[in-house]
Design an enzyme around this catalytic site. Structure first.
Site: not given
Ligand code: UT7
Length: 330
Positions: A118, A257, A287
């Site tokens: 990225c 980014h 992205n």
């Molecule tokens: O280009 C560079 C590469 N990538 C990045 O920069 C990405 C960086 N990371 C992110 O953008 C975020 O971490 C994500 C969008 C991937 C995930 O968001 P988050 O706020 O970090 O969510 P999380 O993984 O902490 O999950 C929070 C909750 C969890 O449920 P519980 O444990 O709180 O009940 C997950 O199971 O949300 C749940 N969850 C979802 N729910 C619905 C995780 N992904 C999803 C989803 N839809 N897609």
């Protein structure tokens, strides 16, 4: 003090291309256990563009370069160097840059690919600027392009929500006055396990025995990447401003980014930059890996004024990250 250069590389034209097919949050609700509400709240993304099967990264790059040439009346045959930042080349070899040259009927061009995930566009921009500054190259095109959808498991909600396809291109020419001012680019292998596509290279070739099918997909630990991205981009921006005797007050636009709207907001907040100065086009493009920064500038180009100071920053697999400072001059 801004670095005193004998000769600057200046962006004199910019172009972009987004495929027409949209992958909406409603589509993802059908493919995995997610919701439009969750995706919007946690990422700010509504839809991403997906390039159709049978087409590849080079096809989008060619469209972006053609769009640039048509808009700014640039003569394609005058390109003397082409750098392509991509993590999704058409094939392992030859380079996507070679394939683009072939499609554009260019046969006398210094052309190759760079992979810094990225952060690729910022690395390639710095390299392209250096080529111009040497005085040996006069019309250098830098492309950021990725058909990352080829590596996304559409049923994996930890990645399918973020990524889309696209390409952006800039044209660099020499200038005595201003242009790309400075850059700070870094990498640290501590991030390898948190964001990668393992398969298809020499370590995990497709033909290996005991092939693990998950290796064909992009994998990430979103939380770890998120935290590192905010800290690394903010620090790189601040260090770059400091080493040039500038402050955020001098910056007209922050172009981060486009990984996640919450990351863009957090970097802006960390730096103390007003929200209106942070460009974002993530809602309708997602992205697009190496393409996000040129595509974002391209979409806002009519709002930028001659002389504006742009602070660009990126973070990606590796980890690799950094920041660039440039003065807009179109
Ligand atoms: O280009 C560079 C590469 N990538 C990045 O920069 C990405 C960086 N990371 C992110 O953008 C975020 O971490 C994500 C969008 C991937 C995930 O968001 P988050 O706020 O970090 O969510 P999380 O993984 O902490 O999950 C929070 C909750 C969890 O449920 P519980 O444990 O709180 O009940 C997950 O199971 O949300 C749940 N969850 C979802 N729910 C619905 C995780 N992904 C999803 C989803 N839809 N897609």
């Amino acid at each position: 003090m801004l670095r005193n250069k004998q000769q600057y590389a200046q962006i004199t034209a910019i172009g972009g291309y987004l495929p027409t097919t949209r992958r909406t949050n409603a589509d993802l609700e059908r493919l995995s256990d997610t919701s439009d509400e969750w995706i919007m709240k946690r990422t700010g993304i509504k839809e991403r563009r997906i390039l159709e099967d049978g087409l590849a990264t080079s096809d989008m790059a060619v469209e972006a370069i053609k769009e640039l040439c048509a808009t700014y009346q640039k003569d394609i045959t005058t390109i003397d160097a082409l750098l392509v930042a991509t993590s999704s080349p058409d094939m392992p070899m030859p380079s996507t840059a070679n394939i683009i040259c072939d499609k554009l009927d260019l046969t006398q061009v210094w052309a190759f690919d760079m992979n810094a995930a990225c952060s690729g566009f910022l690395y390639a921009l710095d390299m392209g600027a250096a080529l111009v500054e040497t005085g040996r190259y006069k019309n250098v095109v830098v492309v950021g392009a990725d058909k990352i959808s080829s590596y996304v498991d559409t049923t994996d909600r930890s990645t399918n929500i973020l990524f889309g396809d696209g390409a952006g291109a800039v044209w660099l020419e020499p200038s005595k006055e201003t242009g790309v001012l400075d850059a700070l680019l870094l990498s640290d292998g501590k991030g390898i396990e948190y964001l990668n596509i393992k398969g298809g290279g020499s370590r995990y070739p497709y033909a290996m025995e005991n092939w693990d099918s998950t290796h064909r997909y992009l994998q990430q630990d979103g939380k770890v990447v998120f935290k590192n991205a905010v800290t690394a981009m903010s620090q790189a921006c601040q260090s770059l401003l400091d080493q040039n005797g500038l402050t955020v007050e001098d910056v007209n636009w922050l172009v981060a980014h486009q990984a996640n709207k919450r990351i863009i907001d957090a970097v802006g907040k960390e730096l103390g930059i007003e929200e209106e100065k942070a460009l974002n086009n993530i809602t309708y493009s997602g992205n697009t890996i190496a393409a996000t920064i040129p595509l974002c500038i391209w979409e806002y180009k009519n709002q930028l004024k001659k002389g504006d100071l742009l602070l660009l920053t990126a973070f990606g697999a590796g980890f690799s990250w950094g920041a660039s400072l440039l003065q807009w001059n179109i």
